[in-house]
Design a protein around this motif. Structure first.
Motif, short mmCIF file in Angstrom:
data_model
loop_
_atom_site.label_atom_id
_atom_site.label_comp_id
_atom_site.label_asym_id
_atom_site.label_seq_id
_atom_site.Cartn_x
_atom_site.Cartn_y
_atom_site.Cartn_z
N GLY A 123 -29.96 21.27 18.90
CA GLY A 123 -30.95 20.21 19.09
C GLY A 123 -31.74 19.84 17.87
O GLY A 123 -32.75 19.12 17.98
N HIS A 124 -31.31 20.29 16.69
CA HIS A 124 -32.01 19.97 15.46
C HIS A 124 -31.31 18.82 14.74
O HIS A 124 -30.14 18.53 14.97
N ARG A 125 -32.05 18.19 13.83
CA ARG A 125 -31.50 17.09 13.06
C ARG A 125 -31.59 17.40 11.57
O ARG A 125 -32.44 18.18 11.12
N ILE A 126 -30.73 16.74 10.81
CA ILE A 126 -30.71 16.85 9.36
C ILE A 126 -31.14 15.51 8.78
O ILE A 126 -30.64 14.46 9.21
N GLY A 127 -32.05 15.53 7.83
CA GLY A 127 -32.53 14.31 7.22
C GLY A 127 -31.99 14.14 5.81
O GLY A 127 -31.62 15.11 5.14
N ASP A 128 -31.96 12.90 5.36
CA ASP A 128 -31.53 12.58 4.00
C ASP A 128 -32.73 12.64 3.07
O ASP A 128 -33.73 11.96 3.30
N LEU A 129 -32.63 13.45 2.03
CA LEU A 129 -33.70 13.57 1.03
C LEU A 129 -33.30 12.75 -0.19
O LEU A 129 -32.34 13.11 -0.89
N PRO A 130 -33.97 11.64 -0.47
CA PRO A 130 -33.57 10.77 -1.58
C PRO A 130 -33.98 11.34 -2.94
O PRO A 130 -34.77 10.76 -3.68
N SER A 131 -33.45 12.49 -3.25
CA SER A 131 -33.68 13.16 -4.52
C SER A 131 -32.35 13.71 -5.00
O SER A 131 -31.56 14.22 -4.20
N SER A 132 -32.06 13.59 -6.28
CA SER A 132 -30.73 13.91 -6.79
C SER A 132 -30.65 15.33 -7.33
O SER A 132 -31.62 15.88 -7.86
N THR A 133 -29.47 15.91 -7.20
CA THR A 133 -29.12 17.17 -7.83
C THR A 133 -27.82 16.97 -8.59
O THR A 133 -26.81 16.60 -8.00
N GLN A 134 -27.87 17.19 -9.90
CA GLN A 134 -26.67 17.07 -10.72
C GLN A 134 -25.80 18.31 -10.52
O GLN A 134 -26.31 19.44 -10.52
N GLU A 135 -24.51 18.09 -10.36
CA GLU A 135 -23.59 19.19 -10.08
C GLU A 135 -22.33 19.03 -10.93
O GLU A 135 -21.90 17.92 -11.21
N GLU A 136 -21.75 20.16 -11.32
CA GLU A 136 -20.54 20.13 -12.14
C GLU A 136 -19.31 20.07 -11.24
O GLU A 136 -19.16 20.85 -10.31
N ALA A 137 -18.42 19.14 -11.54
CA ALA A 137 -17.17 18.99 -10.80
C ALA A 137 -16.02 19.62 -11.57
O ALA A 137 -16.02 19.61 -12.81
N PRO A 138 -15.02 20.17 -10.89
CA PRO A 138 -13.83 20.68 -11.59
C PRO A 138 -13.11 19.52 -12.27
O PRO A 138 -12.92 18.45 -11.69
N SER A 139 -12.67 19.74 -13.50
CA SER A 139 -12.08 18.66 -14.29
C SER A 139 -10.56 18.74 -14.36
O SER A 139 -9.92 17.84 -14.89
N THR A 140 -9.98 19.82 -13.84
CA THR A 140 -8.52 19.96 -13.85
C THR A 140 -7.99 19.94 -12.42
O THR A 140 -8.70 20.33 -11.47
N VAL A 141 -6.75 19.52 -12.26
CA VAL A 141 -6.16 19.42 -10.93
C VAL A 141 -6.08 20.80 -10.27
O VAL A 141 -6.33 20.94 -9.07
N GLY A 142 -5.76 21.83 -11.04
CA GLY A 142 -5.64 23.17 -10.47
C GLY A 142 -6.96 23.66 -9.88
O GLY A 142 -7.00 24.16 -8.75
N ALA A 143 -8.05 23.51 -10.66
CA ALA A 143 -9.36 23.94 -10.16
C ALA A 143 -9.80 23.09 -8.98
O ALA A 143 -10.35 23.61 -8.00
N TRP A 144 -9.58 21.78 -9.08
CA TRP A 144 -9.95 20.88 -8.00
C TRP A 144 -9.18 21.22 -6.73
O TRP A 144 -9.74 21.26 -5.63
N MET A 145 -7.88 21.50 -6.85
CA MET A 145 -7.05 21.78 -5.69
C MET A 145 -7.49 23.06 -4.98
O MET A 145 -7.52 23.13 -3.75
N GLY A 146 -7.85 24.09 -5.74
CA GLY A 146 -8.34 25.31 -5.13
C GLY A 146 -9.62 25.09 -4.35
O GLY A 146 -9.77 25.58 -3.22
N GLN A 147 -10.55 24.34 -4.95
CA GLN A 147 -11.81 24.07 -4.27
C GLN A 147 -11.60 23.22 -3.02
O GLN A 147 -12.11 23.52 -1.95
N ARG A 148 -10.80 22.16 -3.14
CA ARG A 148 -10.62 21.26 -2.01
C ARG A 148 -9.80 21.91 -0.89
O ARG A 148 -10.02 21.63 0.29
#
Length: 348
Positions: free
Chosen positions: A161-186
């Motif tokens: 019965g709880h709700r989640i709200g959108d907080l309009p504040s940004s967090t910078q995050e590092e993304a995997p840059s290679t297909v191998g790393a991306w594939m493992g994460q995804r």
């Protein structure tokens, strides 16, 4: 929070002059060695009214904690969690990180802000989750065995019965840059969606009673729908393309065949628009300029990779359901957080 035996991280932290408000907590040995288990250790030690999850590589807006507390104070009591907007920091590392930037922009700047307006459950990201501690403890914390603890918590909050709200504040995050790393994460993310689907579909009547038909459909679309659409996407697209090549869109053997094929074509077009339009909207809202437009237009090809990860996740779910494909960070070559007048610059 660091794992027992992680000498590399422990030594790196020991070499830093940490401010007095930071405390390094070593997670005791045990199974499973997952992020949610470590978070539960942190939850047991939490002393405040609110709790926030940040990954080690995150760069949140400096005023995000104050913004979250102010938003909680103004929100209804059933708002138990606020999700900040995640933005990819290392956008110029590779073509893959640019696609990831558009994908995150579509989710966190377009889709997520719209969901609370329609009273629909919002999927959490794995970081920048601001939570009420008493609610989280009442739910028993995180599921240590689920490899996407954020998606699982999203559903459990909604079911309670709880709700989640959108907080309009940004967090910078590092993304995997290679297909191998991306594939493992995804693959891990997709496997987690399958786990959440299995876990929370055991009592559909109870779920319907707790969520109601609209919210239940929204939750199913966000969790099971994301996995199912990724699985069938290349198959469905291939069949429609073959039908077009055979001239069956307007000239089937019967009216029923023609209507079915034309409907599939319309559905494919709608899906392609759903893949691309939110990306264009996110680019405009973030004022990223025209250079990311080609990546938004090519998102249907990027989602073929997502589909491959979804199929891979099913294999891993059957063979090794508890496997946690950890994503190595600290490899970024560029940084939006360190952007100068000429754009993102290389890291030293």
């Amino acid at each position: 929070m660091i794992e027992e035996g992680d000498r590399e991280t422990a030594d790196a932290l020991a070499a830093l002059q940490l401010p007095p408000f930071l405390e390094v907590v070593v997670v005791p040995p045990g199974q499973p060695r997952t992020k949610p288990r470590a978070l539960n250790v942190g939850l047991a030690m939490a002393r405040g009214r609110y709790l926030v999850v940040y990954d080690a590589e995150d760069v949140p807006d400096p005023g995000q904690l104050r913004d979250a507390v102010a938003m909680f104070a103004a929100a209804e009591p059933d708002v138990a969690c606020l999700q900040a907007r995640l933005v990819i920091d290392n956008i110029d590392d590779s073509h893959l990180t640019r696609f990831f930037t558009v994908e995150y922009g579509a989710l966190f700047d377009v889709v997520n802000p719209a969901l609370p307006r329609f009273d629909l459950p919002m999927p959490l990201g794995g970081t920048s989750n601001h939570l009420r501690v008493d609610v989280l403890r009442g739910l028993g914390g995180w599921d240590p065995w689920n490899v996407t603890e954020d998606a699982d918590l999203s559903i459990r909050l909604a079911m309670a019965g709880h709700r989640i709200g959108d907080l309009p504040s940004s967090t910078q995050e590092e993304a995997p840059s290679t297909v191998g790393a991306w594939m493992g994460q995804r693959t891990r993310w997709m496997k987690g969606l399958a786990q959440v689907t299995i876990t929370h579909s055991r009592r559909p009547i109870r779920n319907l009673g707790r969520l109601g038909p609209t919210r239940l459909f929204g939750a199913a679309a966000l969790i099971f729908g994301a996995l199912a659409s990724a699985i069938v996407y290349p198959i469905f697209t291939g069949l429609v393309v073959l039908a077009i090549a055979a001239g069956d869109i307007m000239g089937g053997d019967s009216l029923a065949d023609t209507v079915a094929t034309a409907s599939a074509f319309i559905l494919l077009c709608a899906g392609l628009l759903a893949m691309t339009v939110p990306g264009f909207v996110a680019i405009r809202r973030r004022r990223w300029g025209w250079r990311l437009w080609p990546y938004a237009a090519l998102m249907p090809f990027y989602y073929l990779l997502v589909s491959l990860a979804a199929w891979r996740s099913l294999w891993e779910l059957a063979r090794d359901p508890d496997r946690w494909n950890k994503t190595e960070h600290g490899l970024a070559r560029t940084s939006r957080a360190e952007t100068g007048p000429s754009g993102p610059r290389p890291r030293p």
